[in-house]
Write a protein that holds these residues in place. Structure first.
Motif, PDB file in Angstrom:
ATOM      1  N   UNK A 196      10.326   5.403  -6.069  1.00 22.82           N
ATOM      2  CA  UNK A 196      10.287   5.106  -4.638  1.00 22.82           C
ATOM      3  C   UNK A 196      11.636   4.645  -4.102  1.00 22.82           C
ATOM      4  N   UNK A 197      12.570   4.271  -4.983  1.00 20.25           N
ATOM      5  CA  UNK A 197      13.887   3.844  -4.501  1.00 20.25           C
ATOM      6  C   UNK A 197      14.788   5.050  -4.259  1.00 20.25           C
ATOM      7  N   UNK A 198      15.648   4.929  -3.254  1.00 17.91           N
ATOM      8  CA  UNK A 198      16.655   5.971  -3.056  1.00 17.91           C
ATOM      9  C   UNK A 198      17.755   5.785  -4.107  1.00 17.91           C
ATOM     10  N   UNK A 235      10.622   7.728   1.496  1.00 14.12           N
ATOM     11  CA  UNK A 235       9.450   8.606   1.488  1.00 14.12           C
ATOM     12  C   UNK A 235       9.892  10.000   1.051  1.00 14.12           C
ATOM     13  N   UNK A 236       9.187  10.545   0.099  1.00 11.18           N
ATOM     14  CA  UNK A 236       9.582  11.833  -0.462  1.00 11.18           C
ATOM     15  C   UNK A 236       9.314  12.994   0.499  1.00 11.18           C
ATOM     16  N   UNK A 274       0.875  -1.165   0.000  1.00 13.99           N
ATOM     17  CA  UNK A 274       0.000   0.000   0.000  1.00 13.99           C
ATOM     18  C   UNK A 274       0.914   1.217   0.000  1.00 13.99           C
ATOM     19  N   UNK A 275       0.611   2.161  -0.862  1.00 16.78           N
ATOM     20  CA  UNK A 275       1.486   3.322  -1.033  1.00 16.78           C
ATOM     21  C   UNK A 275       1.128   4.394  -0.004  1.00 16.78           C
ATOM     22  N   UNK A 276       1.457   4.101   1.242  1.00 16.10           N
ATOM     23  CA  UNK A 276       1.159   5.027   2.331  1.00 16.10           C
ATOM     24  C   UNK A 276       2.271   4.938   3.358  1.00 16.10           C
ATOM     25  N   UNK A 277       2.971   6.046   3.560  1.00 13.39           N
ATOM     26  CA  UNK A 277       4.030   6.098   4.568  1.00 13.39           C
ATOM     27  C   UNK A 277       3.435   5.822   5.942  1.00 13.39           C
ATOM     28  N   UNK A 296       1.389   9.196   0.067  1.00  9.59           N
ATOM     29  CA  UNK A 296       2.110   8.335  -0.872  1.00  9.59           C
ATOM     30  C   UNK A 296       3.613   8.584  -0.767  1.00  9.59           C
ATOM     31  N   UNK A 297       4.376   7.509  -0.890  1.00 13.59           N
ATOM     32  CA  UNK A 297       5.832   7.618  -0.752  1.00 13.59           C
ATOM     33  C   UNK A 297       6.439   8.446  -1.873  1.00 13.59           C
ATOM     34  N   UNK A 298       5.908   8.270  -3.078  1.00 15.14           N
ATOM     35  CA  UNK A 298       6.493   8.939  -4.238  1.00 15.14           C
ATOM     36  C   UNK A 298       5.727  10.231  -4.536  1.00 15.14           C
ATOM     37  N   UNK A 299       6.143  10.889  -5.561  1.00 19.13           N
ATOM     38  CA  UNK A 299       5.463  12.110  -6.000  1.00 19.13           C
ATOM     39  C   UNK A 299       4.631  11.793  -7.235  1.00 19.13           C
ATOM     40  N   UNK A 300       3.925  10.676  -7.141  1.00 16.51           N
ATOM     41  CA  UNK A 300       3.044  10.202  -8.215  1.00 16.51           C
ATOM     42  C   UNK A 300       3.808   9.861  -9.486  1.00 16.51           C
TER      43      UNK A 300
END
Ligand code: FES
Length: 119
Positions: A66-68, A76-77, A49-52, A58-62
């Motif tokens: 998502x990877x560093x 998490x962005x 689930x895309x939720x920190x 959402x972890x990304x900026x859509x």
């Protein structure tokens, strides 16, 4: 995509190791859509689930990034929490020790599928 169903997420080739995640939606327990991500890490596919776990954004900026930069963590962005890609556990940041909600993905016939068993 409702709980209790099996659904096609994407072609296997769409998920590159430590590369951009594929975004999709599931139906949450409250019946509302929930953002989710599929990704590949060390050859295996994982879904969350895309939720920190710090603040449920959402972890990304859509954009599926998502990877560093090392390709070893999901980041998490918003505040930079780091999660292990293979189990979703937060190892650094304000939600350290908590875990992303994992989703059961599997690969078959060159495709990535979500399988959520009924309660
Ligand atoms: S919202 Fe993700 S680390 Fe704060």
């Amino acid at each position: 995509m409702a709980a209790g169903t099996t659904g096609l997420i994407c072609d296997s080739s769409a998920l590159v190791d430590s590369g951009r995640a594929v975004r999709f939606e599931i139906t949450g327990p409250d019946g509302k859509p929930q953002p989710a991500i599929a990704l590949r890490y060390q050859g295996r596919v994982y879904g969350y689930v895309n939720a920190c776990r710090h603040i449920p954004i959402e972890l990304d900026l859509e954009d599926g990034n998502v990877f560093d930069l090392s390709g070893q963590y999901l980041v998490c962005s918003m505040h930079g929490a780091l999660y292990l890609p293979n189990n979703g556990r937060c190892v650094s940041g304000p939600c350290r020790g908590q875990s992303l909600q994992a989703l059961p993905l599997y690969e078959s016939d060159g495709k990535v599928w979500l399988n959520i068993m009924p309660d």
